[in-house]
Design an enzyme around this catalytic site. Structure first.
Site, PDB file in Angstrom:
ATOM      1  N   ARG A 236       9.302  -5.208  -2.797  1.00 14.59           N
ATOM      2  CA  ARG A 236      10.317  -4.770  -1.840  1.00 14.59           C
ATOM      3  C   ARG A 236       9.707  -4.814  -0.449  1.00 14.59           C
ATOM      4  NH1 ARG A 236      13.541  -6.029  -4.784  1.00 14.59           N
ATOM      5  NH2 ARG A 236      15.283  -4.887  -5.732  1.00 14.59           N
ATOM      6  N   GLU A 265      15.828  -7.124   5.491  1.00  9.75           N
ATOM      7  CA  GLU A 265      16.330  -8.468   5.238  1.00  9.75           C
ATOM      8  C   GLU A 265      17.858  -8.444   5.132  1.00  9.75           C
ATOM      9  OE1 GLU A 265      15.774  -9.222   0.546  1.00  9.75           O
ATOM     10  OE2 GLU A 265      13.877  -9.099   1.624  1.00  9.75           O
ATOM     11  N   HIS A 283      13.446 -14.314  -0.191  1.00 11.29           N
ATOM     12  CA  HIS A 283      13.754 -13.530  -1.392  1.00 11.29           C
ATOM     13  C   HIS A 283      14.237 -14.446  -2.520  1.00 11.29           C
ATOM     14  CE1 HIS A 283      14.844  -9.151  -2.618  1.00 11.29           C
ATOM     15  NE2 HIS A 283      14.435  -9.855  -3.667  1.00 11.29           N
TER      16      HIS A 283
END
Length: 317
Positions: A236, A265, A283
């Site tokens: 994370r 993000e 990601h």
């Protein structure tokens, strides 16, 4: 009358054929429902499969009085207000199994990419600026190095197998050490956090985001790492203080980093893309065709089993 399940982001409908055989399934035609569509649908839904890109708040749950289960599409669930769900009697599940191998594989790929300076050399070559000298573009080998895994859960254990291919010594840090027999089988050594930072050549982050892990890596931690060390984060974004990391990379406090996740993000700290000693991916750790199919099936299975009264679900609360 069929119960209604809402899927918050556009995913291939064929992945949910079994779910649609039992429920009315709502999937957006665009990337996601508009705010107005979403609010209009909430009062009629009994279950939700929620992408980690959506914050599922108490206010949202209040608009869905029939909601009984929120199935996180990913392994993470920090986007869901767990206290509110528990107070309202809503079950929350996550999706741990399908993400294990692709996330570990991606972490290993990022290690290789930053250690061998692959994206940097690729950029230079495409611009016609590549250096071809025998002492140019020097990276480091992973072979025989010390890997520190922060969070030896299922993904950390999967990464350990990839590290074995490079004959790496593996240290790990958890809140609680693994049983001695499991350490022996995995061929890993427990280390306290400071020791892991001090001795590791590469540090890979695999801890969930909690109040305790937020900014677990900040200025002090980067000062304790080797100046030749590399940091990889596929967990994370907020576990790593991104501003402090940018400064550590700029000053040479650590040698390099590779990130698949970011604070805030999809916004990325503007300083990060300007640095040559960092590898960045948006990601994409689970972005494979096979994984998306498996994640869809697993999330749907949690919903179907819940409404069937089957306790074998990946229950968080």
């Amino acid at each position: 009358m069929k119960k209604t399940i809402l899927i918050t982001h556009r995913l291939p409908r064929e992945h949910f054929a079994e779910l649609e055989a039992q429920f009315e399934v709502l999937i957006p035609c665009e990337e996601r429902f508009s705010k107005e569509e979403f609010q209009r649908l909430l009062p009629r839904i009994d279950g939700m499969i929620a992408s980690t890109a959506l914050r599922v708040t108490d206010e949202m749950m209040a608009l869905a009085p029939r909601l009984k289960i929120i199935a996180s599409y990913g392994v993470g669930y920090d986007n869901i207000d767990l206290a509110a769900a528990q107070r309202r009697g809503i079950v929350v599940t996550n999706n741990p199994t399908p993400v294990l191998e692709p996330t570990a594989e991606h972490a290993y790929a990022l290690m290789l990419a930053v250690a061998h300076r692959i994206p940097e050399c690729d950029r230079d070559l495409r611009r016609g600026e590549a250096k071809w000298g025998i002492m140019d573009n020097l990276g480091i080998s992973l072979y025989g190095k010390t890997l520190g895994i922060v969070g030896m859960g299922r993904i950390g254990k999967a990464l350990r197998r990839y590290a074995a291919a490079s004959r790496m010594r593996v240290l790990y840090y958890n809140r609680r050490p693994l049983p001695a027999e499991e350490e022996r089988v995995l061929e890993v050594e427990y280390a306290d956090f400071d020791t892991l930072l001090r001795e590791s050549d590469i540090v890979s982050v695999h801890t969930p985001l909690t109040d305790e892990s937020r900014h677990l890596f900040g200025p002090e931690q980067f000062r304790r790492m080797k100046p030749t060390a590399l940091l990889v984060n596929t967990a994370r974004g907020a576990v790593v203080d991104n501003a402090a990391l940018a400064e550590a990379l700029r000053s040479g406090e650590i040698a390099g980093a590779a990130l698949d996740v970011f604070e805030n993000e999809p916004r990325v700290l503007p300083e990060l893309p300007t640095l040559d000693n960092i590898v960045l991916t948006p990601h994409t750790g689970t972005n494979t065709v096979e994984t998306r199919e498996q994640m869809s099936a697993h999330a749907a299975r949690n919903v179907m089993r819940f409404f069937a009264g089957d306790p074998e679900i990946d229950r968080v609360v």
